[in-house]
Motif scaffolding. Structure first.
Motif, mmCIF file in Angstrom:
data_model
loop_
_atom_site.group_PDB
_atom_site.id
_atom_site.type_symbol
_atom_site.label_atom_id
_atom_site.label_comp_id
_atom_site.label_asym_id
_atom_site.label_seq_id
_atom_site.Cartn_x
_atom_site.Cartn_y
_atom_site.Cartn_z
ATOM 1 N N ILE A 23 -5.944 -1.768 0.281
ATOM 2 C CA ILE A 23 -5.811 -2.146 -0.867
ATOM 3 C C ILE A 23 -7.472 -2.868 -1.398
ATOM 4 O O ILE A 23 -7.988 -2.559 -2.333
ATOM 5 N N GLU A 24 -8.084 -3.501 -0.412
ATOM 6 C CA GLU A 24 -9.271 -4.093 -0.433
ATOM 7 C C GLU A 24 -10.416 -3.385 0.336
ATOM 8 O O GLU A 24 -10.136 -2.646 1.333
ATOM 9 N N ALA A 25 -11.752 -3.356 -0.203
ATOM 10 C CA ALA A 25 -12.618 -2.394 0.309
ATOM 11 C C ALA A 25 -13.173 -3.214 1.663
ATOM 12 O O ALA A 25 -13.230 -4.534 1.642
ATOM 13 N N ARG A 70 -7.786 -12.293 3.872
ATOM 14 C CA ARG A 70 -7.741 -11.740 2.686
ATOM 15 C C ARG A 70 -6.547 -10.570 2.673
ATOM 16 O O ARG A 70 -6.756 -9.757 3.791
ATOM 17 N N TYR A 71 -5.803 -10.704 1.587
ATOM 18 C CA TYR A 71 -4.851 -9.697 1.462
ATOM 19 C C TYR A 71 -5.215 -8.391 1.403
ATOM 20 O O TYR A 71 -6.103 -7.981 0.639
ATOM 21 N N GLY A 72 -4.632 -7.581 2.011
ATOM 22 C CA GLY A 72 -4.948 -5.928 1.893
ATOM 23 C C GLY A 72 -6.262 -5.607 2.412
ATOM 24 O O GLY A 72 -6.639 -4.774 2.064
ATOM 25 N N CYS A 73 -6.812 -6.408 3.372
ATOM 26 C CA CYS A 73 -8.224 -5.963 3.787
ATOM 27 C C CYS A 73 -8.110 -5.545 5.273
ATOM 28 O O CYS A 73 -7.747 -6.597 6.015
ATOM 29 N N GLN A 98 -12.613 -7.167 7.607
ATOM 30 C CA GLN A 98 -12.759 -8.788 7.733
ATOM 31 C C GLN A 98 -12.686 -8.845 9.337
ATOM 32 O O GLN A 98 -11.974 -8.406 9.980
ATOM 33 N N TYR A 119 0.846 -1.128 -0.071
ATOM 34 C CA TYR A 119 -0.140 -0.084 0.080
ATOM 35 C C TYR A 119 0.821 1.410 0.111
ATOM 36 O O TYR A 119 0.601 2.166 -0.719
ATOM 37 N N ASP A 134 -11.460 1.022 -1.033
ATOM 38 C CA ASP A 134 -10.519 0.266 -1.646
ATOM 39 C C ASP A 134 -9.300 1.088 -2.231
ATOM 40 O O ASP A 134 -9.505 2.498 -2.430
ATOM 41 N N TRP A 135 -8.329 0.555 -2.986
ATOM 42 C CA TRP A 135 -7.248 1.473 -3.715
ATOM 43 C C TRP A 135 -7.864 2.111 -4.860
ATOM 44 O O TRP A 135 -7.340 3.284 -4.987
#
Length: 359
Positions: free
Chosen positions: A307-309, A322-325, A312, A73, A333-334
């Motif tokens: 990165i992700e909206a 989940r990657y980037g969450c 989690q 990020y 998100d990105w």
């Protein structure tokens, strides 16, 4: 008869913690990182002093839990930061400590393995390594100061500090802020009360003496000079947002009454977006509109972005993350982040509003 035991009745153990000097020796400040920190602090102070007309934007994940995704990020953010540098100063949000309403994951420093092992000694060193890497990328970093001892371990890598809504009223955090080397944003209380933040700014601007530790980890009387770069952060509260033009005007009046500089940061998250990350871009647009229409008190914004909206829950099997969450509050998100920053850059650049702020 031996004397009855009267202390530490609920303490299970005292585990040794490396001193700040030991951690810093393992992860020393580099020349490149120091340049980033100092440049970031200077620019922030210039914005607060009205020597720099740009808007500063504290943006990044709600909290850091995966350093690989966090640095992914950061590299993306650095590219956009360079694009928009003539209208905005981008500061990466790097939060390691999370205040909990009741219980829950307390953050990367407190529990780096996310398994309730609470290896704070390892978490502190890992956090410092992450901050060093962010600064070496060329991004100044912002964090929330929660534990009053933690700044001794990584404060040399921070350019901007937030004091949260739950701790702005705390005398301990006001005293700590008076000695921090960064500008400090104090959030209004969770019920929306602004006086908590204005009183905190006043308190932190004065010298204080309090108990703390030095670099060797020795308990010390910490004597501060006072921090003149305190300012208010509006994050909503009491069931309503407070970023609208009427709320901004009321905040300006409250700061004027307290004889404080009219420096206001708007947190686009939390109650200002009803904790719905998809509403953060709308808050940002409203704030930028106010600046375009002539507002001079709004100096910065805060955005929760990854990165992700969304977010989690932390699963029992951490390989399922989940990657980037985010694992705490939901984030933009990105792609949405790029759009927010580039749209803001375009509007501020075209309107000429930033130059007017210098007159």
């Amino acid at each position: 008869m031996s004397a009855a035991k009267t202390e530490n009745l609920n303490i299970a153990a005292f585990d040794p913690m490396p001193s700040p000097d030991e951690i810093i020796a393992r992860v020393p400040l580099t020349e490149r990182a120091a340049e980033t920190v100092l440049a970031g602090r200077r620019a922030l102070c210039d914005i607060l002093d009205r020597k720099d007309p740009r808007l500063f934007v504290v943006i990044g994940p709600c909290s850091i839990h995966d350093p690989e995704a966090g640095l992914d990020y950061a590299r993306r953010l650095k590219k956009v930061a360079d694009e928009v540098a003539d209208t905005m100063l981008i500061v990466m949000r790097v939060y390691f400590e999370k205040p909990r309403t009741s219980v829950g994951w307390k953050g990367y420093i407190n529990d780096p393995y996310m398994d309730d092992s609470f290896r704070i000694d390892e978490g502190m060193e890992r956090a410092r390594r992450f901050l060093l890497a962010v600064n070496e990328i060329g991004l100044p970093a912002a964090t929330e100061a929660l534990d009053p001892i933690a700044p001794q371990y990584y404060g040399d890598l921070i350019s901007w500090t937030a004091i949260g809504a739950r701790t702005s009223e705390s005398q301990t955090h006001r005293e700590m802020s008076s000695g921090l080397s960064t500008p400090v944003g104090f959030k209004n209380a969770t019920d929306g009360d602004l006086s908590v933040a204005t009183n905190a700014i006043l308190s932190a601007s004065h010298p204080h003496s309090f108990l703390g530790i030095n670099g060797r980890g020795v308990t010390s009387i910490v004597r501060t000079r006072g921090n003149r770069y305190g300012h208010v952060v509006l994050r909503g509260g009491g069931g309503r947002p407070n970023y609208d033009s009427v709320s901004i005007k009321l905040a300006e009046q409250a700061l004027d009454k307290a004889k404080l500089a009219q420096n206001i940061v708007v947190d686009c998250s939390h109650a200002n977006s009803w904790k719905k990350p998809e509403l953060q871009p709308l808050v940002m647009k409203d704030v930028v509109h106010q600046i375009r229409e002539g507002n001079r008190s709004i100096v910065g914004t805060m955005i929760e972005s990854f990165i992700e909206a969304g977010n989690q829950s932390i699963p029992d099997d951490l390989t399922q993350l989940r990657y980037g969450c985010s694992v705490t509050d939901g984030c933009v998100d990105w792609p949405g982040t790029e759009t927010m920053l580039r749209d803001t850059h375009r509007v501020l650049g075209e309107s000429g509003a930033l130059h007017a702020r210098m007159r």
